[in-house]
Design a protein around this motif. Structure first.
Motif, PDB file in Angstrom:
ATOM      1  N   GLN A 130       0.827  -0.768  -0.175  1.00  0.00           N
ATOM      2  CA  GLN A 130      -0.075  -0.372  -0.136  1.00  0.00           C
ATOM      3  C   GLN A 130       0.380   1.452   0.146  1.00  0.00           C
ATOM      4  O   GLN A 130       1.830   1.213   0.650  1.00  0.00           O
ATOM      5  CB  GLN A 130      -0.829  -0.415   1.186  1.00  0.00           C
ATOM      6  CG  GLN A 130      -2.008  -1.378   1.133  1.00  0.00           C
ATOM      7  CD  GLN A 130      -2.563  -1.082   2.185  1.00  0.00           C
ATOM      8  OE1 GLN A 130      -2.267  -0.584   3.525  1.00  0.00           O
ATOM      9  NE2 GLN A 130      -3.588  -1.820   2.409  1.00  0.00           N
ATOM     10  N   GLY A 131       1.180   2.272  -1.253  1.00  0.00           N
ATOM     11  CA  GLY A 131       1.050   3.802  -1.206  1.00  0.00           C
ATOM     12  C   GLY A 131       2.337   3.246  -2.626  1.00  0.00           C
ATOM     13  O   GLY A 131       2.527   2.717  -2.826  1.00  0.00           O
ATOM     14  N   ASP A 132       2.339   4.528  -2.651  1.00  0.00           N
ATOM     15  CA  ASP A 132       3.692   4.931  -4.017  1.00  0.00           C
ATOM     16  C   ASP A 132       4.570   4.843  -3.209  1.00  0.00           C
ATOM     17  O   ASP A 132       4.990   4.509  -1.900  1.00  0.00           O
ATOM     18  CB  ASP A 132       3.601   6.652  -4.386  1.00  0.00           C
ATOM     19  CG  ASP A 132       3.769   7.192  -3.090  1.00  0.00           C
ATOM     20  OD1 ASP A 132       4.180   7.665  -2.162  1.00  0.00           O
ATOM     21  OD2 ASP A 132       2.738   9.111  -3.186  1.00  0.00           O
ATOM     22  N   PRO A 133       5.059   4.593  -4.780  1.00  0.00           N
ATOM     23  CA  PRO A 133       7.415   4.147  -3.956  1.00  0.00           C
ATOM     24  C   PRO A 133       7.466   5.275  -2.894  1.00  0.00           C
ATOM     25  O   PRO A 133       8.747   4.584  -2.135  1.00  0.00           O
ATOM     26  CB  PRO A 133       7.570   4.398  -5.494  1.00  0.00           C
ATOM     27  CG  PRO A 133       6.925   3.817  -6.379  1.00  0.00           C
ATOM     28  CD  PRO A 133       5.273   4.529  -5.249  1.00  0.00           C
ATOM     29  N   LYS A 134       8.009   6.573  -3.436  1.00  0.00           N
ATOM     30  CA  LYS A 134       8.187   7.056  -1.946  1.00  0.00           C
ATOM     31  C   LYS A 134       8.070   6.484  -0.696  1.00  0.00           C
ATOM     32  O   LYS A 134       8.183   6.794   0.474  1.00  0.00           O
ATOM     33  CB  LYS A 134       7.905   8.595  -2.553  1.00  0.00           C
ATOM     34  CG  LYS A 134       8.668   8.816  -3.307  1.00  0.00           C
ATOM     35  CD  LYS A 134       8.684  10.443  -3.183  1.00  0.00           C
ATOM     36  CE  LYS A 134       9.264  11.394  -4.806  1.00  0.00           C
ATOM     37  NZ  LYS A 134       9.614  12.243  -5.118  1.00  0.00           N
ATOM     38  N   GLN A 135       6.196   6.629  -0.616  1.00  0.00           N
ATOM     39  CA  GLN A 135       5.676   6.492   1.047  1.00  0.00           C
ATOM     40  C   GLN A 135       6.303   5.301   1.909  1.00  0.00           C
ATOM     41  O   GLN A 135       6.263   4.656   2.559  1.00  0.00           O
ATOM     42  CB  GLN A 135       4.337   6.354   0.997  1.00  0.00           C
ATOM     43  CG  GLN A 135       4.012   7.045   0.706  1.00  0.00           C
ATOM     44  CD  GLN A 135       2.128   7.749   0.451  1.00  0.00           C
ATOM     45  OE1 GLN A 135       1.985   6.796  -0.029  1.00  0.00           O
ATOM     46  NE2 GLN A 135       1.993   8.476   0.602  1.00  0.00           N
ATOM     47  N   ILE A 136       6.288   4.033   0.757  1.00  0.00           N
ATOM     48  CA  ILE A 136       7.128   2.908   1.077  1.00  0.00           C
ATOM     49  C   ILE A 136       8.120   2.778   1.438  1.00  0.00           C
ATOM     50  O   ILE A 136       8.806   2.438   2.272  1.00  0.00           O
ATOM     51  CB  ILE A 136       7.247   1.680   0.023  1.00  0.00           C
ATOM     52  CG1 ILE A 136       5.494   1.891  -0.054  1.00  0.00           C
ATOM     53  CG2 ILE A 136       7.054   0.418   0.220  1.00  0.00           C
ATOM     54  CD1 ILE A 136       4.886   0.502  -0.839  1.00  0.00           C
ATOM     55  N   VAL A 137       9.676   3.538   0.416  1.00  0.00           N
ATOM     56  CA  VAL A 137      10.632   3.621   0.565  1.00  0.00           C
ATOM     57  C   VAL A 137      10.616   4.118   2.131  1.00  0.00           C
ATOM     58  O   VAL A 137      11.665   4.022   3.301  1.00  0.00           O
ATOM     59  CB  VAL A 137      11.436   4.214  -0.186  1.00  0.00           C
ATOM     60  CG1 VAL A 137      12.888   4.688  -0.012  1.00  0.00           C
ATOM     61  CG2 VAL A 137      11.162   3.502  -1.436  1.00  0.00           C
ATOM     62  N   MET A 138      10.293   5.825   2.766  1.00  0.00           N
ATOM     63  CA  MET A 138      10.069   6.035   3.702  1.00  0.00           C
ATOM     64  C   MET A 138       9.976   5.254   4.869  1.00  0.00           C
ATOM     65  O   MET A 138      10.796   5.096   6.295  1.00  0.00           O
ATOM     66  CB  MET A 138       9.644   7.560   3.926  1.00  0.00           C
ATOM     67  CG  MET A 138       8.907   8.370   4.688  1.00  0.00           C
ATOM     68  SD  MET A 138      11.190   9.012   4.752  1.00  0.00           S
ATOM     69  CE  MET A 138      11.151  10.247   3.716  1.00  0.00           C
ATOM     70  N   ARG A 139       9.259   4.840   4.871  1.00  0.00           N
ATOM     71  CA  ARG A 139       8.739   3.782   5.803  1.00  0.00           C
ATOM     72  C   ARG A 139       9.746   2.744   6.245  1.00  0.00           C
ATOM     73  O   ARG A 139       9.634   2.433   7.629  1.00  0.00           O
ATOM     74  CB  ARG A 139       7.591   3.179   5.963  1.00  0.00           C
ATOM     75  CG  ARG A 139       6.517   2.161   6.705  1.00  0.00           C
ATOM     76  CD  ARG A 139       5.211   2.062   6.501  1.00  0.00           C
ATOM     77  NE  ARG A 139       4.284   0.899   5.669  1.00  0.00           N
ATOM     78  CZ  ARG A 139       3.565   1.226   4.065  1.00  0.00           C
ATOM     79  NH1 ARG A 139       3.062   2.704   4.343  1.00  0.00           N
ATOM     80  NH2 ARG A 139       3.978   0.217   3.231  1.00  0.00           N
ATOM     81  N   LEU A 140      10.234   2.437   5.278  1.00  0.00           N
ATOM     82  CA  LEU A 140      10.952   0.450   5.232  1.00  0.00           C
ATOM     83  C   LEU A 140      12.462   1.693   5.479  1.00  0.00           C
ATOM     84  O   LEU A 140      13.236   1.012   6.509  1.00  0.00           O
ATOM     85  CB  LEU A 140      11.424   0.610   3.924  1.00  0.00           C
ATOM     86  CG  LEU A 140      10.329  -0.813   3.553  1.00  0.00           C
ATOM     87  CD1 LEU A 140      10.426  -1.398   2.111  1.00  0.00           C
ATOM     88  CD2 LEU A 140       9.827  -1.692   4.554  1.00  0.00           C
ATOM     89  N   ALA A 141      12.890   2.965   5.532  1.00  0.00           N
ATOM     90  CA  ALA A 141      13.837   3.117   5.734  1.00  0.00           C
ATOM     91  C   ALA A 141      14.064   3.470   7.514  1.00  0.00           C
ATOM     92  O   ALA A 141      15.067   3.758   7.766  1.00  0.00           O
ATOM     93  CB  ALA A 141      13.847   4.300   5.278  1.00  0.00           C
ATOM     94  N   ASP A 142      12.713   4.493   7.446  1.00  0.00           N
ATOM     95  CA  ASP A 142      12.598   4.949   9.379  1.00  0.00           C
ATOM     96  C   ASP A 142      13.058   3.543  10.170  1.00  0.00           C
ATOM     97  O   ASP A 142      13.412   3.318  10.941  1.00  0.00           O
ATOM     98  CB  ASP A 142      11.316   5.217   9.383  1.00  0.00           C
ATOM     99  CG  ASP A 142      10.850   6.404  10.651  1.00  0.00           C
ATOM    100  OD1 ASP A 142      11.802   6.463  11.090  1.00  0.00           O
ATOM    101  OD2 ASP A 142      10.074   5.724  10.945  1.00  0.00           O
ATOM    102  N   LEU A 143      12.328   2.687   9.897  1.00  0.00           N
ATOM    103  CA  LEU A 143      12.029   1.081  10.361  1.00  0.00           C
ATOM    104  C   LEU A 143      13.800   0.751  10.112  1.00  0.00           C
ATOM    105  O   LEU A 143      14.175  -0.194  11.265  1.00  0.00           O
ATOM    106  CB  LEU A 143      11.129  -0.029   9.270  1.00  0.00           C
ATOM    107  CG  LEU A 143      11.730  -0.812  10.204  1.00  0.00           C
ATOM    108  CD1 LEU A 143      11.344  -1.531  11.518  1.00  0.00           C
ATOM    109  CD2 LEU A 143      10.688  -2.611   9.320  1.00  0.00           C
TER     110      LEU A 143
END
Length: 229
Positions: A130-143
Motif C-alpha cells: 500500500q502506498g506509492d514508492p516514496k511512501q513505502i521507501v520512507m516507511r522502510l528506511a525509518d524502520l
C-alpha cells in the motif's frame, strides 16, 4: 584524501572479467560491488582477492530470510572481509535486529534495501504493497534506522526526502545511476550522478557507464570531478 563515493558494480559472469576490470581501476578512487551472479559463480575467494588488492567490497546479496539464517549469513560476510553488505528491509524488525547483532558497528557497514529500483507503482500494486514508492521507501528506511542499521539502498529520486527526515550519519546508497547518454536498461527509478549527490546520496553505485567504457578509470576520474570526495 576523503573516501571514494563511487561503487563500481561488477555485474559480470566470471571472476576473470571482474578481476580484469579491477586491474584497470584504482582503489583510492572507487569501491567495488559484488552481486548475486558474480558471487554465485566466483564465491568468497573473489571477494577476498579484491580486498587483498586494496578494494573495499560491497557484498550485494540482499539477505532476506528468517532471522537466524540472515544472522549467520551476515557473520560469514564479516569473516570474508567485506566493507558493506545488505539485507532486505521487508524482512521485518526481528530480521533487521538479528542482522545488526551479527555485524557489530565498526566491523562492516550494514544497510537495507527498501525497494528495488526496477519497481514502479504497477509492481507495488501487483504484490499488494500500500502506498506509492516514496511512501513505502520512507516507511522502510525509518524502520531500518530504528533497528540500528547504517543506511539504506534507495533510488536517488527518494534520497532528498530521506535525507531531510533521517539522521545525518545514516548512509544513502543509490543504484540506478546513469550518465546522460546511457539507456535506462532495466532500471525505472534512475538519476544522474550530480542529481543523486544533490539529493543527499552518500554513495553511488554505477555499473555499465564504467564497466562498458573503453577506459573505465578515466570515467571514474571524470565522475569524481563531479562528486565531492
Amino acid at each position: 584524501m576523503k573516501e571514494p563515493r563511487i561503487i563500481v558494480a561488477l555485474d559480470f559472469s566470471s571472476a576473470e572479467q571482474a578481476l580484469n576490470l579491477a586491474a584497470q581501476l584504482d582503489p583510492k578512487l572507487c569501491r567495488l560491488k559484488v552481486g548475486k551472479e558474480l558471487f554465485t559463480v566466483a564465491g568468497p575467494n573473489l571477494v577476498k582477492q579484491l580486498a587483498r588488492e586494496g578494494f573495499d567490497v560491497f557484498l550485494d546479496l540482499k539477505f532476506h530470510d528468517i532471522p537466524s539464517t540472515v544472522s549467520k549469513a551476515c557473520k560469514a560476510a564479516v569473516d570474508i572481509g567485506v566493507w558493506m553488505m545488505n539485507v532486505h528491509a521487508l524482512g521485518g524488525k526481528k530480521m533487521l535486529f538479528a542482522a545488526r547483532e551479527a555485524v557489530p558497528p565498526g566491523t562492516a557497514k550494514l544497510i537495507a534495501v527498501t525497494l528495488l529500483t526496477s519497481m514502479n507503482q504497477d509492481d507495488l500494486n501487483d504484490v499488494g504493497l500500500q502506498g506509492d514508492p516514496k511512501q513505502i521507501v520512507m516507511r522502510l528506511a525509518d524502520l531500518t534506522q530504528n533497528c540500528g542499521l547504517d543506511g539504506v539502498v534507495c533510488s536517488a529520486l527518494e534520497a532528498g526526502s530521506l535525507r531531510q527526515k533521517l539522521n545525518p550519519g545514516f548512509n544513502l546508497v543509490t543504484p540506478g545511476i546513469r550518465l546522460e547518454e546511457n539507456s535506462l536498461d532495466d532500471q525505472k527509478r534512475v538519476s544522474s550522478p550530480s542529481t543523486a549527490i544533490k539529493n543527499g546520496a552518500d554513495y553511488l553505485v554505477i555499473g555499465r557507464p564504467i564497466t562498458q567504457a573503453q577506459y573505465p578509470l578515466q570515467v571514474v576520474q571524470q565522475l569524481n570531478q563531479l562528486i565531492p570526495m
